[in-house]
Design an enzyme around this catalytic site. Structure first.
Site, PDB file in Angstrom:
ATOM      1  N   LYS A   1       2.942  10.965   7.980  1.00 62.37           N
ATOM      2  CA  LYS A   1       2.237  10.578   9.206  1.00 62.37           C
ATOM      3  C   LYS A   1       2.809  11.197  10.471  1.00 62.37           C
ATOM      4  O   LYS A   1       2.451  12.307  10.842  1.00 62.37           O
ATOM      5  CB  LYS A   1       2.160   9.048   9.301  1.00 62.37           C
TER       6      LYS A   1
ATOM      7  N   PHE B   1       0.863  -1.184   0.000  1.00 57.58           N
ATOM      8  CA  PHE B   1       0.000   0.000   0.000  1.00 57.58           C
ATOM      9  C   PHE B   1       0.900   1.234   0.000  1.00 57.58           C
ATOM     10  O   PHE B   1       1.746   1.397   0.873  1.00 57.58           O
ATOM     11  CB  PHE B   1      -0.918   0.032   1.222  1.00 57.58           C
TER      12      PHE B   1
ATOM     13  N   ASP C   1       9.598   3.064   1.386  1.00 56.43           N
ATOM     14  CA  ASP C   1       8.387   3.758   1.824  1.00 56.43           C
ATOM     15  C   ASP C   1       8.293   3.619   3.339  1.00 56.43           C
ATOM     16  O   ASP C   1       7.829   2.602   3.867  1.00 56.43           O
ATOM     17  CB  ASP C   1       7.167   3.141   1.135  1.00 56.43           C
TER      18      ASP C   1
END
Length: 864
Positions: free
Chosen positions: A257, A142, A228
């Protein structure tokens, strides 16, 4: 996909009605009004321990003082929010700090507003440098939901509705360096985009050394490795960046985040100097990227991410992981695995059918809806917030803020222990009670605990077996207990709520499977596939939705190897007698042909128990003009000597034409059988017709004679119901044509209509009337089918089921009993039933087995 329900919050009303409706269904649509540390308070004053931290985006709990101090400092100093283009002071300071703490060798920072933008920037950077288009990533990954990052996400379900993936994106198995090299040696790929731990993929941890080996392969073939770290970065796994564990520096790294301190959106892409091109520097930008507010918050966040904080993450993470693993060891048939690093932990639930028979839990596990319900339970019953992972839908993610205490870890562990114990008991009723009854309700006890030593092994098909599937569904609220025995703890109100919401939680599923051997020694294997709809829903819901669900069930049957699918109960009328399903690439049968046969046999058995016979009774077929009624009339003619055919009084001319046509078909059948050398019972109407043919070959003349003599009555008058000793109902109307006031004392009524035509009041108010449902069929040697389907005995099936089984035993994979029934099919099935030893077994009334005391009550009533 959940449907839009009535809106209750502005989120549902104005933002996302589909997600809002789903959250509403699971009672997860809490409105939180206060956040402090790891605690959230909703508008009703209830406190919840937050163990998901907005998927890691709230690293220091809610409203961390140091983050707010940085924000308020901007206001005090009247700092410029952002001036584009210019040399952004605070952004420069944050970039400097990021390069200082990042793996050595990264030199430049590109600021974004989110993780997906960081990935987009990385895609552009690597393509610009390598002059290659292709991007490689891992299956089940993802990387975001904008079109480029969505295309890199290794899950088709995210892409197909939006015409993704775009050209140039390919995937390899996660953790497989051989597959990676096989792709990269073509030298076509700009970048390999990879997560150090797959977060949404189910907290999947690759083999040790995977990332470092991947970078070596990338370097060999001129491909850049993009790490990532949007979820794993900034302390989440116990180090500032997850790649530190393997001691290497990626070519490019993305973060987001946690950098925003749980308050502001910010992301960044870091890269080595040699890959930062003029084209990228001059042509890529973001209006809000690197704004003062976000940069100040980013600096404050990095200030809090000390080595001491990372040490605490490692310590509490190991404590929490260890506690959850002990639960897995305690309940191994519920929790498959607990895995993770630091405070990024996944609990994988997997409940097999053989471990949890007659429970929705195993079905929900297979359909990947169990973890949302577990999450709902933990929120509403335990006041702990967790979340399912998106790709690895069997996994519940535990990802609390980095400042969690061991006492708070204990609360999470205790909550998981409670829910897992309920799952281990197979207590679906308790698991979903807060959804059906409210979170303040008491949890029902496990009234039907699982007894492992009584579990039935799940059978497997063998070579040469016939293959069938049969569609079933709960016809009424009580039937839900057949599908899940724990639901016996519920009353009518809770079961009605379950019926109202059931289709939003589950899709068609295999309730049970069975291998059946006939008296002829021939075997067949079949699945009984449940449709999550009551009879009322099948008949009254939007038919487009119902048809789609029936087709989904047929596809499931086909995918599992079935060659013919039988339609049970209300699935036949809901599919227009099977016609809406006949082009799905598999044979369909409604079971109506054998239903007629069993109805006649059931009547004979009922008449015998009542010391009567067909040739001495006045028989009636209600709905004789229809296909089922027509065949029932023809078969009754073989033994009955007086027959009333009742048509539709609302269409008198058409109905009378149909009834006359039925009589002509009866005549044709009688004469055809005579030509074969078969004469009917001498007291029967069929024999009378065969005798008349000796004197006249004119069928119209025979029709006139038998209707004039009263041996056959063509009627459109419901008052004639009172004249019949024996009645078969065979209509498709919802009208209750047989009620307490219009049926003869001592009458035996066989109900095969769907919807039903007999009022249930007769059961209470007319003990002198016997209503049967057409009989129940016994399979040879009474095999264990995994369910009694509400019949009340092993190896018993309904007539429509029996037809499907008979056809599969013969491998007769053709559409059967669709629309107008054919007498050749009925006669064929009647012969098959004799060949394979499939015959009438028990009688039932209003879908419940008839007991001897029921018959005695009936006989006593008619003798008074």
């Amino acid at each position: 996909m959940p449907k839009i329900n009535k809106t209750e919050t502005n989120f549902e009303k104005y933002i996302n009605p589909y997600l809002g409706s789903f959250l509403n269904l699971l009672h997860m649509d809490k409105v939180f009004v206060k956040g402090e540390g790891l605690w959230l308070t909703d508008q009703d004053g209830v406190r919840y321990l937050d163990a998901i931290a907005a998927y890691g985006a709230v690293p220091f709990g809610f409203n961390k003082k140091e983050i707010w101090d940085a924000i308020l400092q901007i206001k005090t100093e009247q700092a410029v929010s952002f001036v584009q283009p210019s040399a952004l002071k605070e952004a420069g300071e944050l970039a400097e700090k990021l390069i200082e703490i990042a793996p050595k060798g990264l030199s430049y920072v590109t600021f974004t507003n989110s993780g997906t933008e960081s990935v987009e920037a990385a895609i552009k950077l690597t393509r610009g440098y390598t002059k290659r288009q292709k991007i490689l990533s891992a299956w089940n990954s993802f990387h975001g939901k904008t079109l480029g990052s969505l295309s890199a996400t290794g899950k088709e379900s995210y892409q197909k509705d939006f015409f993704g993936r775009v050209e140039g994106f390919e995937y390899v198995p996660y953790g497989d360096t051989e597959a990676l090299e096989e792709k990269l040696k073509t030298k076509e790929y700009a970048a390999f985009l990879v997560e150090p731990i797959q977060g949404e993929g189910g907290i999947m941890i690759p083999p040790k050394g995977y990332l470092k080996k991947a970078q070596e392969i990338c370097r060999q073939y001129g491909t850049l490795l993009v790490a990532d770290e949007i979820q794993t970065g900034l302390g989440r796994t116990g180090t500032l960046f997850a790649v530190e564990e393997e001691g290497f520096t990626p070519d490019v790294m993305t973060i987001a985040k946690a950098l925003g301190g749980g308050i502001v959106p910010i992301g960044a892409m870091l890269c080595k100097e040699e890959y930062y091109t003029e084209a990228f520097g001059m042509k890529h930008s973001s209006t809000f990227g690197g704004n003062t507010l976000a940069a100040k918050v980013g600096l404050a966040s990095l200030h809090l991410l000390t080595e001491e904080q990372c040490r605490w993450v490692r310590e509490t993470g190991e404590y929490l992981l260890s506690g959850l693993k002990k639960i897995q060891e305690k309940y191994p048939r519920v929790i498959k695995e607990v895995r993770g690093k630091g405070l990024m932990i996944g609990v994988e639930f997997f409940m097999k059918e053989e471990d949890f028979p007659n429970r929705f839990l195993s079905v929900m596990s297979k359909q990947e809806t169990l973890t949302p319900v577990i999450t709902s339970f933990l929120l509403n019953r335990e006041h702990v917030r967790v979340a399912p992972t998106l790709n690895g839908a069997a996994v519940v993610r535990v990802e609390p803020s980095l400042i969690i205490t061991k006492e708070q870890c204990d609360k999470i562990i205790e909550a998981f222990d409670h829910v897992t114990a309920i799952l281990n008991e197979g207590n679906t009723a308790a698991l979903i009670s807060h959804i059906l009854l409210g979170e303040d309700s008491s949890m029902p006890p496990n009234v039907n605990p699982l007894v492992p030593e009584q579990f039935r092994p799940v059978p497997e098909p063998k070579e040469g077996d016939g293959r069938f599937a049969f569609l079933i569904h709960p016809t009424n609220l009580d039937d839900f207990v057949l599908f899940d025995h724990s639901l016996e703890a519920y009353g009518e109100e809770a079961l009605q709520e379950l019926a109202d919401q059931f289709d939003d939680i589950m899709e068609p599923f295999v309730m049970t499977s069975a291998r059946i051997t006939s008296a002829a020694g021939i075997s067949t294997y079949g699945d009984f596939i449940a449709i999550p709809r009551t009879a009322e829903e099948l008949m009254n819901k939007d038919q487009k939705i119902i048809t789609a669900e029936l087709k989904q069930a047929v596809k499931l049957a086909k995918d599992r190897g079935a060659k013919i699918v039988g339609l049970g109960a209300y699935t036949a009328p809901a599919s227009k007698a099977g016609f809406t399903l006949r082009n799905e690439g598999i044979a369909i049968t409604t079971g109506n042909s054998f239903t007629v046969i069993s109805a006649i046999n059931g009547l004979k058995k009922a008449l015998e128990k009542a010391h009567k016979s067909l040739d001495s009774a006045t028989s009636m077929v209600i709905g004789a003009g229809g296909s089922v009624g027509r065949c029932a009339s023809i078969l009754l003619m073989e033994e009955s000597n007086h027959l009333i055919l009742l048509g539709n009084p609302h269409k008198p001319e058409l109905s009378m034409e149909k009834l006359e046509s039925v009589v002509l078909d009866m005549i044709d059948y009688a004469l055809e059988e005579k030509e074969k050398g078969r004469l009917f019972n001498q007291n029967s109407l069929g024999y009378t017709i065969q005798e008349m043919a000796e004197h006249t070959g004119d069928k119209e003349e025979i029709l006139k004679r038998i209707t004039k003599s009263g041996e056959v009555v063509l009627s459109l008058d419901y008052n004639d119901i009172a004249k019949a000793d024996m009645i078969i109902t065979a209509t498709n109307t919802t009208e209750k044509m047989i009620d307490v006031d219009n049926v003869k004392s001592g009458a035996i009524v066989c109900e095969i209509s769907r919807p039903k035509n007999v009022s249930e009041e007769i059961k209470q108010k007319r003990p002198d009337v016997m209503v049967i449902d057409g009989g129940v069929i016994a399979l040879p040697d009474r095999p264990d089918l995994g369910s009694d389907f509400g019949i009340g005995g092993q190896g018993l099936v309904f007539a429509c089921m029996a037809e499907t089984i008979l056809l599969s035993l013969e491998k007769h994979y053709e559409n059967t009993s669709l629309g107008n029934l054919k007498m050749k099919d009925l006669l064929y099935l009647r012969e098959l039933s004799k060949k394979h030893g499939v015959d009438i077994a028990e009688l039932q009334s209003f879908e419940k087995p008839l007991k001897e005391e029921d018959w005695q009550k009936f006989m006593d009533s008619i003798q008074k």
